[in-house]
Design a protein around this motif. Structure first.
Motif, short mmCIF file in Angstrom:
data_model
loop_
_atom_site.label_atom_id
_atom_site.label_comp_id
_atom_site.label_asym_id
_atom_site.label_seq_id
_atom_site.Cartn_x
_atom_site.Cartn_y
_atom_site.Cartn_z
N ASP A 736 9.57 -19.12 149.30
CA ASP A 736 9.61 -18.14 150.57
C ASP A 736 11.06 -17.46 150.66
N ILE A 737 11.33 -16.94 149.43
CA ILE A 737 12.72 -16.35 149.51
C ILE A 737 12.97 -15.49 150.27
N LEU A 738 11.93 -14.55 150.30
CA LEU A 738 11.67 -13.07 151.06
C LEU A 738 11.91 -13.40 152.70
N ILE A 739 11.27 -14.50 153.12
CA ILE A 739 11.12 -14.75 154.29
C ILE A 739 12.61 -15.16 154.71
N ILE A 740 13.37 -16.08 153.89
CA ILE A 740 14.64 -16.39 154.26
C ILE A 740 15.66 -15.30 154.28
N GLU A 741 15.43 -14.23 153.10
CA GLU A 741 16.28 -13.18 153.26
C GLU A 741 16.19 -12.20 154.46
N ASN A 742 14.83 -12.06 154.83
CA ASN A 742 14.54 -11.10 155.82
C ASN A 742 15.01 -11.92 157.35
N SER A 743 14.77 -12.97 157.53
CA SER A 743 15.27 -13.87 158.72
C SER A 743 16.93 -13.71 158.67
N ARG A 744 17.59 -13.82 157.37
CA ARG A 744 18.97 -13.92 157.58
C ARG A 744 19.58 -12.49 157.91
N LYS A 745 18.79 -11.20 157.47
CA LYS A 745 19.22 -9.91 157.65
C LYS A 745 19.23 -9.76 159.38
N LYS A 746 17.86 -10.05 159.77
CA LYS A 746 17.66 -9.91 161.38
C LYS A 746 18.47 -10.79 162.04
N ALA A 747 18.81 -11.91 161.82
CA ALA A 747 19.78 -12.77 162.55
C ALA A 747 21.26 -12.20 162.71
N GLU A 748 21.49 -11.61 161.45
CA GLU A 748 23.03 -11.11 161.21
C GLU A 748 23.05 -9.79 162.27
N ASN A 749 21.88 -9.00 162.49
CA ASN A 749 21.73 -7.78 163.36
C ASN A 749 21.79 -8.36 164.76
N PHE A 750 21.19 -9.52 165.03
CA PHE A 750 20.74 -9.99 166.56
C PHE A 750 22.41 -10.38 166.93
N LEU A 751 23.08 -11.29 166.00
CA LEU A 751 24.47 -11.70 166.43
C LEU A 751 25.61 -10.50 166.35
N GLU A 752 25.37 -9.48 165.93
CA GLU A 752 26.29 -8.51 166.12
C GLU A 752 26.51 -8.21 167.44
N ASN A 753 25.77 -8.45 168.37
CA ASN A 753 25.95 -8.51 169.88
C ASN A 753 26.58 -9.92 170.24
N PRO A 754 27.85 -9.73 170.61
CA PRO A 754 28.41 -11.03 170.94
C PRO A 754 27.73 -12.10 172.12
N LEU A 755 27.22 -11.54 173.00
CA LEU A 755 26.38 -12.18 173.98
C LEU A 755 24.93 -12.25 173.66
N ALA A 756 24.35 -12.01 172.47
CA ALA A 756 22.90 -12.10 171.87
C ALA A 756 22.40 -13.51 172.59
N LEU A 757 23.28 -14.66 172.04
CA LEU A 757 22.71 -15.78 172.35
C LEU A 757 22.99 -16.38 173.81
N GLU A 758 23.84 -15.81 174.59
CA GLU A 758 24.01 -16.30 175.79
C GLU A 758 23.06 -15.52 176.70
N HIS A 759 22.17 -14.57 176.28
CA HIS A 759 21.32 -13.79 176.93
C HIS A 759 19.87 -14.45 176.77
N SER A 760 19.88 -15.23 175.68
CA SER A 760 18.61 -15.98 175.35
C SER A 760 18.80 -17.41 175.42
N GLU A 761 18.54 -17.96 176.69
CA GLU A 761 18.58 -19.25 177.25
C GLU A 761 17.68 -20.04 176.33
N LYS A 762 16.31 -19.57 176.27
CA LYS A 762 15.46 -20.52 175.78
C LYS A 762 15.67 -20.70 174.20
N LEU A 763 16.12 -19.65 173.40
CA LEU A 763 16.43 -19.77 172.06
C LEU A 763 17.70 -20.97 171.94
#
Length: 781
Positions: A736-763
């Protein structure tokens, strides 16, 4: 039925997309097949939807190419919509009571105290644990087969009436029950062994559905010990896909399924913690649908989508956790930056009797840049066996000491600690640095002295094992930590050492080649430096497969090497003789090799030796008091004996390829030609011989690691529990290399917003729970 029809149309589209010309010839047959079978569709509303598709594609062959392409594109979208509509479901009936996720499994219906203990053997302690307990397979009981059409060795469902019965008592311990079951096409024999209770259910004239494997016996079709369901009428049979769970003694599939049905009802209350942007990007099912699809999928399509979604769920959570930790570390500014002039390291470079490789220079510059930055370094230094990682770490140590900080070097064994101490103290003492060794067997009065001087700042570098993370070990100004063979230490041990300084720089090193995907996954919180070049003058180790029959010739070759003043390792998988395994062992072979090589001194080393005994044996081998060392894989890491030119590994199939590569790295530590002999048994299977042959031809440790990962899988390749990282239940790190790589890229984009996790309480809540007992670093959340 609708799943088969939609798959048929998908197949036609794939033929067209691949530009396979025969699709036009095949299409009419597929069209008529669907048209003739749509009467079997039972899903409400599905019949009308399929008729609309048939009308939509009927003129397909007559249309111009552009119109045809347009219709096929529309067909593709319609199929996707119908699959979502008819082939995927979730729990829609509200249970009487909502249970907390961490409700003890014993309180779930059908469980109780005794079964709860059995479930704990399967690592199921709570409702949450069962949610994510994957079946090992599935049984598709949706298609009923007529007896006449039933094929040998295929599993299926047969519905029929019991027309006859006989009971055969073979002996005191065996009673066979044979039931003749008939439908309108033929008769099948249904057989049970020592299951007398079945007689009370399967009486003459009773109609039942039987699920099992079809066998042929003396011209008759037979099912042995099938599952069965008594029916009033054929329509009562529930067509479904059932999970097959891993079991333990005392638990049965029926019980597990009954528990699972109660557990899955609770998904009604669940809300997704994966942000919508991830769900859309990766076409993931909602949490309710993916858990329902894991345990009781409505279709095979549902099952496949659910498993894929759960892989993404694991990858997304892990990558966000790791990257968030990394970002937090980067945000942590030092109280003061290290002032590195580089004069001392330049003096050290000039003292070396060899030139640094370009790879060593590059890695040193990457590390030095981190050391001088305002943020704590967190870097992994990877390098193949013998690539020269130690000298790169020494350069960094010298720089840090020049800046006025102390350094701690932690290694997994006292043998390796002593070797590192001998080398580093020899290299750095001449520069005016004070280096000490702190291991378990250090004399008590020396320990007290070392700890006192560390606290006062009178020691620049301390090298040791777990002894340096003891509570009473204090530093005046710990600024740099080097962890050698990182995979031998857990995250908690790493944290204990980190706590002894204020945001110290961290360099972890490994000679165990780690494939890119594993490095990205397991060391995602680290920057990576790679020494991909060997020191000049080193000759590649010749790896040769030798048959047991040629053992005498092998011994003669070793004898020739010994005559030239060289040394040899003999490696065995066992310490002593085993009652269950027919393998050579180190203890017996030590005695035999002493007889074979009478003119030479032979030493023995294995894991049951005390630390002081291991040190004594290794010192004698290093000082050439022993010419031959007979050992187990205890010598796998860090043993550096320049005159060792031969390593003989018996039963190499008992070791992983990466472990073999580490063992091979015990020779070839100088400019002399070295050899690695893999002694293979003639009984060894072909596949294993092929893998060992591929290993023999591969000198690159990273290529070896890729082969090893595919062979053994990530669990054995890389003991996950050693890292404080939970073992993945769905992700396959080799597939599942592709799944890991895709998830990592998307996670990097998501965390570019410093408040991304703060606004995602369930996550945020899920991350805290997911890594509550493992990735301690996640407490920065």
């Amino acid at each position: 039925m609708i799943e088969d029809i939609l798959n048929t149309f998908e197949y036609i589209i794939q033929l067209k997309e691949k530009n396979i010309k025969t699709w036009e010839d095949i299409f009419p047959s597929f069209y008529n097949l669907v048209k003739n079978n749509i009467s079997e569709i039972t899903e409400i509303g599905a019949l009308e939807d399929i008729k609309k598709i048939l009308a939509y594609v009927k003129p397909l062959k007559l249309l111009p190419e552009d119109r045809r392409e347009q219709r096929l594109k529309g067909l593709k979208e319609s199929i996707r919509e119908l699959k979502e509509k008819y082939l995927i479901d979730e729990i829609t009936e509200r249970p009487e009571k909502e249970l907390a996720l961490f409700t003890d499994i014993k309180y779930i219906k059908h469980v109780g105290t005794k079964r709860a203990e059995l479930l704990k053997r399967l690592n199921i302690s709570s409702l949450y644990d069962f949610f994510y307990f994957p079946p090992r397979d599935y049984e598709d009981r949706r298609k009923v087969t007529k007896i006449f059409s039933a094929k040998e060795n295929e599993k299926g469902v047969i519905i029929g009436k019991v027309i006859n019965y006989e009971e055969l008592k073979i002996n005191e311990g065996l009673i066979i029950l044979n039931f003749s079951v008939a439908d309108d096409t033929g008769v099948i024999i249904v057989t049970f062994f020592n299951q007398g209770y079945v007689k009370s259910y399967l009486k003459k004239g009773v109609k039942a559905a039987f699920y099992g494997k079809i066998e042929f016996s003396y011209g008759l079709k037979q099912m042995k010990s099938p599952d069965f369901q008594i029916l009033e009428k054929e329509e009562d049979f529930k067509k479904e896909i059932l999970p097959i769970y891993p079991l333990t003694t005392g638990l049965f599939q029926t019980t597990m399924r009954n528990i699972a049905k109660e557990v899955i009802k609770q998904t009604f209350f669940l809300e997704d913690f994966i942000p919508d942007e991830f769900l859309k990007e990766f076409n993931m099912l909602s949490l309710k649908k993916r858990l329902k699809g894991l345990h009781f999928p409505l279709s095979l399509y549902h099952k496949d989508r659910a498993l894929c979604s759960l892989k993404y769920e694991e990858a997304i959570l892990f990558e966000i956790a790791i990257l968030y930790v990394k970002l937090k570390v980067k945000e942590t500014k030092r109280v003061e930056q290290k002032d590195i002039e580089g004069k001392l390291s330049q003096k050290f470079i000039e003292s070396l009797n060899f030139k640094l490789t370009d790879a060593q220079k590059r890695c040193y510059e990457e590390i030095k840049r981190d050391l001088m930055s305002p943020y704590p370094m967190n870097r992994l230094l990877q390098g193949d066996v013998g690539s020269g990682k130690t000298v790169v770490s020494e350069l960094a140590i010298v720089d840090v000491c020049e800046a006025g900080y102390q350094v701690a070097v932690m290694v997994p064994t006292s043998v390796l600690a002593k070797q590192q101490f001998q080398r580093i103290s020899k290299d750095l003492t001449s520069l005016g640095l004070k280096v000490e060794l702190l291991i378990g067997e250090t004399k008590e009065n020396e320990k007290i002295s070392i700890k006192e001087r560390l606290k006062l700042g009178q020691i620049d570098v301390v090298i040791g094992t777990h002894a340096i993370i003891q509570q009473d070990v204090e530093f005046k100004k710990l600024g740099f930590i080097v962890i050698d063979e990182q995979h031998r230490f857990g995250v908690n041990q790493r944290l204990e050492l980190i706590k002894k300084g204020t945001h110290p720089d961290i360099l972890v090193m490994t000679a165990t080649p780690i494939p890119r995907t594993l490095a990205m996954t397991f060391y995602g919180d680290l920057d990576v430096s790679l020494i991909d070049e060997m020191p000049k003058g080193r000759k590649p180790i010749k790896t040769i497969l030798v048959s047991q029959a040629n053992q005498n010739s092998l011994y003669e070759f070793v004898q020739q090497e010994l005559k030239q003043g060289n040394q040899a390792f003999f490696i065995y998988p066992l310490i002593e003789e085993s009652e269950t395994l027919d393998l050579k062992n180190a203890t017996d072979m030590y005695e035999k090799l002493k007889e074979t090589f009478k003119e030479y001194n032979v030493g023995l080393l294995h894991g049951r030796f005390s630390a002081s005994e291991k040190n004594d044996v290794m010192d004698k081998f290093f000082n050439k008091e022993y010419n031959i060392l007979v050992a187990t894989s205890v010598v796998e890491v860090g043993i550096d004996v320049p005159d060792a030119t031969v390593i003989v590994i018996e039963h190499p199939d008992r070791f992983g390829l990466s472990q073999l590569h580490q063992l091979r790295g015990r020779v070839g530590r100088s400019k002399k030609q070295s050899y690695c002999f893999l002694v293979i048994d003639e009984k060894m299977n072909y596949e294993t011989k092929q893998k060992l042959s591929a290993f023999a031809k591969t000198k690159d440790g990273f290529k070896v690691a890729e082969i090893d990962l595919k062979w053994r899988g990530p669990g054995k390749f890389f003991g996950l529990e050693q890292h404080g990282i939970p073992e993945f239940k769905f992700l396959d790190l080799s597939e599942d290399i592709l799944i890991i790589e895709n998830s990592r890229k998307k996670a990097e984009n998501f965390l570019e917003n410093p408040l991304a996790l703060e606004h995602s309480e369930k996550l945020k809540k899920e991350l805290k729970f997911k890594y509550r007992n493992s990735l301690e670093l996640i407490n920065v959340l």
